[in-house]
Write a protein that holds these residues in place. Structure first.
Motif, short mmCIF file in Angstrom:
data_model
loop_
_atom_site.label_atom_id
_atom_site.label_comp_id
_atom_site.label_asym_id
_atom_site.label_seq_id
_atom_site.Cartn_x
_atom_site.Cartn_y
_atom_site.Cartn_z
N PHE A 205 49.53 14.16 53.54
CA PHE A 205 48.53 14.71 52.61
C PHE A 205 47.68 13.61 52.00
CE2 PHE A 205 47.03 16.13 48.48
CZ PHE A 205 46.53 17.40 48.77
N HIS A 209 43.75 13.31 52.13
CA HIS A 209 43.07 13.46 50.84
C HIS A 209 43.27 12.18 50.01
CE1 HIS A 209 42.69 17.78 51.67
NE2 HIS A 209 43.96 17.75 52.05
N GLN A 252 39.69 22.42 44.49
CA GLN A 252 40.36 22.34 45.78
C GLN A 252 41.87 22.18 45.61
OE1 GLN A 252 40.19 18.58 48.00
NE2 GLN A 252 39.57 19.71 49.81
N ASN A 255 43.39 25.49 44.79
CA ASN A 255 43.47 26.37 45.96
C ASN A 255 44.56 25.92 46.92
OD1 ASN A 255 41.33 27.92 44.98
ND2 ASN A 255 39.78 26.74 46.10
N LEU A 256 44.69 24.62 47.11
CA LEU A 256 45.74 24.11 47.99
C LEU A 256 47.12 24.46 47.47
CD1 LEU A 256 44.25 20.58 48.80
CD2 LEU A 256 44.60 22.44 50.45
N GLU A 259 47.79 28.19 47.88
CA GLU A 259 48.10 28.49 49.29
C GLU A 259 49.52 28.08 49.64
OE1 GLU A 259 46.47 27.29 53.77
OE2 GLU A 259 45.32 26.75 51.98
#
Length: 414
Positions: A205, A209, A252, A255-256, A259
């Motif tokens: 990750f 990112h 973001q 949202n990650l 999810e």
């Protein structure tokens, strides 16, 4: 070993019930302090095993970190004052005439660990390691004629003339009256806290990112199938050119996480909040040079963060022991917490029940023979004491495996 079994354990993994769970991430100052203390213990232990064939007495479980200072702006972040690593404890400095390079071992281990944990931190420049170590014995060393000359006397605890002065070489005994406690399996809230933080601080990750830091905190509150989750996710200043970018990446991250939560707990309704302290108009944001608040005045202390299972779970049994940095040979504050976790897992595998295990030591008692063992399970009937005794005895006889996993860095302590 006196074994008692009871029922009535709250099944935190059920769709009903309540959980309040916190996890401090890999870059959190308290987690960093735990990691530094354990890294020093591993490095010192490896040196002793290589040079002497035995691990000498040491404990670095009072280590703390004092945060530095940083200049942080959009597109730019750098430290302006160093992070101080205060290595508090006791370490054997010599075996007979063989002097151990304690300062080098401690400094190298601390800097190497922080370099791995915070790759953007220039450790030679911005990490100041301050060993504050003694060789004083714990209470018990009573001066009397010829006492210091006796083999394995208390006066020789941190000043051994030879390996024969290590008391545990003659009999392995508990160094303290303490208790280790653990449980299995994890509840849904606990799985969310562990899974989300581990994913966000994982190497894959971070490669994808690079603008997120690792000083992530996850707080989960579950009421039945309803879960509310708050996460603090830092961003890297030099990777964040402006406020709009920061805001977009904060969204973001939310949202990650949402999810990922849906994957971990598909039958639950999860609400996610991220960086709730931000004030965009000032701006006051979770923007960092290295990805951790340790760069800007925060502090970290061993044992103040995650328990040995990596969680702070408010409605679960837990010990206040700081596990990291304790001697893995005989220190019950470390071994009994880890052994309790292994016993709880094995009992769950055998019975299918939620299990909590408490192992209570008695100072001076044989290490592999806990003074008391308590097993609490879910379900209407307690498991047989004979089964609990067998499983716990098997775990205690296998402490050598736990030690090997600790020395190899394969067993987490926070």
């Amino acid at each position: 070993m006196d074994v008692n079994t009871t029922t009535g354990l709250s099944a935190a993994s059920a769709l009903t019930g309540v959980e309040v769970v916190e996890r401090k991430g890999a870059g959190h100052p308290d987690t960093l302090a735990d990691g530094v203390a354990e890294a020093i213990s591993r490095a010192y232990s490896r040196y002793c095993l290589k040079e002497f064939g035995a691990n000498l007495h040491h404990n670095t479980d009072k280590t703390s970190l004092l945060g530095g200072a940083a200049d942080v702006r959009f597109g730019h972040g750098e430290l302006t004052a160093p992070i101080q690593v205060l290595v508090n404890g006791r370490i054997t400095a010599a075996l007979g005439d063989h002097t151990i390079p304690v300062a080098d071992i401690v400094t190298t281990a601390a800097r190497d660990y922080l370099a791995r944990a915070l790759p953007l931190l220039d450790t030679p420049r911005w990490v100041d390691v301050r060993p504050r170590l003694t060789q004083a014995s714990s209470p018990g060393a009573v001066n009397a004629p010829d006492t210091a000359e006796r083999e394995a006397s208390r006066q020789r605890w941190f000043a051994p003339r030879s390996l024969d002065d290590l008391a545990e070489r003659h009999r392995m005994f508990s160094n303290d009256s303490s208790a280790g406690v653990a449980y299995w399996p994890l509840g849904i809230g606990e799985q969310l806290a562990v899974g989300i933080e581990a994913h966000l601080t994982g190497e894959a990750f971070r490669t994808e990112h690079p603008y997120y830091g690792t000083d992530i905190k996850v707080m989960v509150v579950r009421h039945g199938v309803r879960v509310q989750l708050t996460a603090c996710v830092p961003q890297i200043a030099r990777e964040t050119p402006d406020l709009d970018t920061y805001i977009a990446r904060r969204a973001q991250a939310r949202n990650l996480i949402a999810e990922l939560a849906g994957t971990i707990a598909p039958e639950h309704h999860v609400t996610v909040c991220v960086n709730t302290r931000d004030v965009d108009t000032r701006p006051e944001l979770y923007l960092t040079a290295t990805g951790s608040s340790i760069e800007s005045g925060d502090e970290g202390v061993v044992g103040r963060g995650n328990r040995a299972n990596g969680l702070i779970s408010m409605f679960r049994p837990w010990s206040a022991e700081g596990v990291s940095g304790k001697n893995p040979v005989y220190h019950v504050g470390k071994l009994y917490n880890l052994a309790a976790a292994e016993a709880a897992r094995r009992l769950h595998e055998e019975t299918g029940l939620d299990c909590a295990v408490a192992l209570v030591s008695q100072s001076g008692r044989d290490l592999t023979d806990p003074w008391q063992a308590i097993v609490q399970t879910s379900g209407p009937n307690a498991i047989l004491a004979s089964r609990a005794r067998r499983v716990i005895a098997d775990v205690m006889e296998d402490l050598g495996t736990l030690r090997e996993q600790l020395l190899d860095g394969k067993l987490a302590t926070a």
